[in-house]
Scaffold this active site. Structure first.
Site: not given
Length: 782
Positions: A474, A544
């Site tokens: 990430d 997301d």
């Protein structure tokens, strides 16, 4: 195929369905002639050249000997600043002699075999045309590179600047390519957005002037993807001309599209020239990232398929190429930071029962990480949450029969961390100004070799500590306070590019060190979804936003460039955490299965109904996994056009396909719905059925007693008991039609519920409802 014709000094670059022509003109400049549908050699190249015979008013002739030859009105392969071309240049340099005008002319060309670019991701290629240009006054060289992928109708371009002058030069701008065309009233199509709203398609017509879009965020960004299309006004998914372009790069970029007053179109793109100042000493060179170009005369689906085949075959690493990806469960939306090993194992146990294959432990497992204020950089396990460590939880998950994966964010550091306390100067920040934080964190300076070495060693230790099969990498903030405590004053303008090169170095090392780990790229979802990252990590967390309806927009836009094998999608819980919307569980799956499937919800609290439905979904996906990940994807009806979205993925041999039919809102008393399917074998017979789907009886509300043979009191205990367990099967569908019939008569669906009755031949499709149709070619002996 490359072909050079000596007499006319023309280069022909031929793919299966396209032709690219350029020539060395009378001034020894490299002039662009044509890019488009495949054609034969032109008998006399002057018959198709754009050329003014006389000097235009208010324009500059290149030289006194060539009156009328103006660079500003010439189609060029590379654009020179300072000699009368006032359009957006490919490069801008400051010379040791203080002037900034260069004039690059043809010197030679040759074919390179298996060219490799150091430090940058690239396409894997056999042959490359290298054209050498030189500024004779300053002794600076340009190498233009062209690689052809014939079957995919792809041309890959890049360039290299080589300083052979008598002193240092400063690169203020060096883009990867330049393409000049005649503007045919093109429409620009690009992918724009923001966090949880990535890669929405934006279309607008070009007018005189310059359109520029870029990223200054340090990453390729969710604002504007480093990809765009130029298409005719009438171009559709299966009809019309279109050109596509994409950078193989993960940092700051720029794209310039300019229409001149004489209706000439210039396109160039590359590393962003904003905040870019790159000194080149004598004998040093600078190589630009590659750009991938393709042309289609059969619409956008063909354009996308060109890109998809190129990416799967020549960008994705060999270990992952065409390898089926596992179905995973990620604990993030189930637990966020609030978990312990008992909670994790309860989710993993249920995942195994449902047929899921891999458990990914997301953020919160390390340091004292209970929120996003601390511990980034401290990559050792949290003893309270994982008393037996990463290896312990990994072994327990493996014992259940699941593979194990882990989340990391190595490029970041919290001020509240041991790493920051020990090495505060390893972070990107200004010497005397308090930093601006993003998600309460700073960025590590990857231009510093000590930082890169630390990350290589630390992550090697982590990835070696357990049987880790998957890593989610990430990166949750954009750049600010750009300054390196490592770089000299003269080299601060290199920072943004050197950071990306530092990242690539780390990824190159780790992916070779751990070839059996599946790496997935993530950056606050889709903030760094680009071909540079896919070179190292074969799939990317798309967004997301796990809401199925929003994902229709995100995944459709993403599919313009990126193949399904790279698009990671998760089925979320009952209520979206991003928009608070409820969509049916079957629709959440039907959207997510177009790509790499995962689940991100608390499996330990599912109702028996949800368990049974998910188990059926997983079984179905496994049966058609290769098709969903590597089939040819078609957008039959765009989410932007009507109340419906229709996608199809079809095998390369056209023997099977799966069609997704998605509805936005239910309409009262709707008409019939039909689907035109053009891509099957015309003379073959196909059987069309639906994936077996179920709905919770709560869908019927107070009409539940009209649908069931028993009487229930709505919201009574018995009603809830039945609703949590009873599998109400939706309509079956079974038809036989030839490929020719499906492309002409169309596929007629069951009519929708109209409010007057329901039976097995009525399609119950509530708001955000959907169906998957399975299309299979029948054997000749059937």
């Amino acid at each position: 195929m490359f072909k050079f014709y000596e007499e006319e000094k023309t280069f022909y670059l031929q793919t299966k369905n396209s032709t690219y022509i350029m020539m060395i003109n009378e001034a020894n400049h490299l002039e662009h002639i044509y890019y488009g549908d495949k054609i034969l050699k032109v008998k006399d190249i002057n018959d198709v050249r754009l050329k003014y015979e006389f000097e235009l008013g208010s324009s500059n002739s290149y030289s006194a000997k060539q009156k009328g030859y103006s660079l500003n009105h010439t189609l060029l392969e590379v654009s020179n600043f300072g000699k009368g071309d006032y359009r957006e240049p490919t490069f801008h340099m400051e010379l040791d002699t203080a002037h900034r005008t260069l004039d690059f002319k043809y010197q030679s060309h040759k074919i390179l075999t298996n060219r490799i670019i150091e430090y940058l991701p690239e396409t894997k290629k056999d042959e490359t045309l290298e054209i050498l240009l030189k500024d004779e006054t300053e002794n600076i060289f340009l190498k233009l590179y062209y690689s052809i992928f014939e079957e995919e109708d792809i041309i890959v371009r890049s360039l290299e600047v080589i300083n052979k002058s008598n002193g240092q030069i400063i690169l203020d701008k060096v883009l990867s390519f330049n393409l000049d065309l005649v503007n045919k009233n093109f429409v620009l199509s690009k992918l724009d957005g923001a966090w949880i709203r990535e890669r929405h398609i934006s279309d607008f017509e070009l007018i005189n002037g310059t359109v520029r879009f870029d990223s200054k965020k340090g990453v390729s960004s969710s604002d504007h993807n480093p990809f765009f299309i130029l298409k005719n006004k009438n171009t559709l998914e299966d009809y019309g001309d279109a050109y596509g372009f994409s950078l193989v790069y993960s940092g700051n970029f720029e794209v310039n599209i300019e229409v001149s007053p004489h209706n000439l179109l210039r396109v160039n793109a590359g590393v962003n020239s904003f905040d870019f100042r790159y000194p080149l000493k004598i004998d040093e060179s600078f190589v630009t990232p590659e750009v991938i170009m393709t042309y289609s005369n059969k619409g956008l689906n063909k354009l996308s398929d060109n890109f998809h085949r190129l990416i799967n075959e020549y960008i994705i690493n060999e270990k992952s190429k065409y390898k089926e990806r596992p179905i995973l469960i990620n604990n993030w939306e189930a637990t966020y930071f609030d978990f312990n090993s008992k909670k994790l194992l309860s989710i993993a146990k249920k995942a195994k029962k449902l047929g899921i294959e891999l458990f990914c432990l997301d953020d919160g497992w390390f340091g004292k990480r209970n929120d996003d204020f601390s511990s980034l950089g401290d990559w050792y396990y949290n003893k309270k949450k994982l008393p037996r460590g990463v290896k312990g939880i990994c072994d327990q998950v493996n014992k259940l029969g699941l593979d194990f994966g882990i989340w990391v964010e190595p490029e970041m550091v919290n001020e509240d961390s041991n790493l920051y306390r020990e090495h505060p100067n390893w972070s990107v920040k200004l010497p005397k100004t308090p930093p601006s934080l993003g998600r309460n964190q700073l960025i590590l300076d990857l231009t510093n070799p000590e930082v890169r070495l630390y990350l290589k060693e630390t992550l090697t230790n982590l990835f070696s500590s357990a049987n880790i099969k998957y890593v989610k990498w990430d990166m949750n903030r954009n750049f600010s306070d750009v300054f390196s405590n490592y770089l000299s004053k003269e080299n601060q303008g290199k920072f943004n590019h050197l950071y990306v090169l530092g990242l690539y170095e780390i990824l190159e090392y780790l992916t070779k060190k751990f070839p059996d780990i599946l790496f997935e790229s993530c950056s606050s979802g889709g903030n760094r979804f680009d071909l540079g990252m896919l070179y190292y990590m074969p799939q990317t967390w798309t967004s997301d936003n796990t809401d199925a309806f929003e994902r229709l927009y995100i995944q459709e836009g993403t599919s313009l460039l990126y193949p399904l094998s790279t698009i990671s999608n998760h089925v979320c819980g009952d209520r979206s955490h991003q928009v608070m919307r409820h969509t049916p569980l079957e629709t959440r799956f039907n959207v997510a299965c177009f790509g790499v499937l995962g689940y991100e919800l608390d499996l330990s609290i599912l109702t028996p109904f949800d368990e049974k439905v998910i188990k059926q979904q997983v079984k179905f996906y496994k049966e058609y996994r290769h098709l969903f990940q590597y089939g040819s994807f078609k957008r039959l009806l765009s989410v932007y056009d009507t109340n419906y979205t229709i996608w199809m993925v079809i095998s390369r041999d056209k023997k099977e396909a799966i069609l997704g039919f998605f509805q936005k809102l239910a309409k009262p008393n709707p008409g019939f719905e039909t689907i035109k399917i053009k891509d099957l074998n015309k003379d073959k017979m196909y059987n069309i059925t639906t994936r077996t789907q179920y709905t919770n009886i709560r869908t019927f509300g107070s009409l539940v007693n009209e649908a069931l043979p028993i009487k229930l009191k709505v919201n009574h205990f018995l009603h809830n008991l039945v609703a949590n367990r009873y599998m109400f099967k939706l309509d079956d569908f079974n038809k036989e039609l030839t490929g020719n019939q499906l492309s002409n008569i169309d596929l007629l669906l069951h009519h929708q519920f109209t409010g007057t009755g329901y039976n097995d031949n009525v399609m119950l499709l509530p708001d955000f409802g959907s169906r998957l149709f399975i299309i299979k070619e029948e054997n000749d002996d059937e």
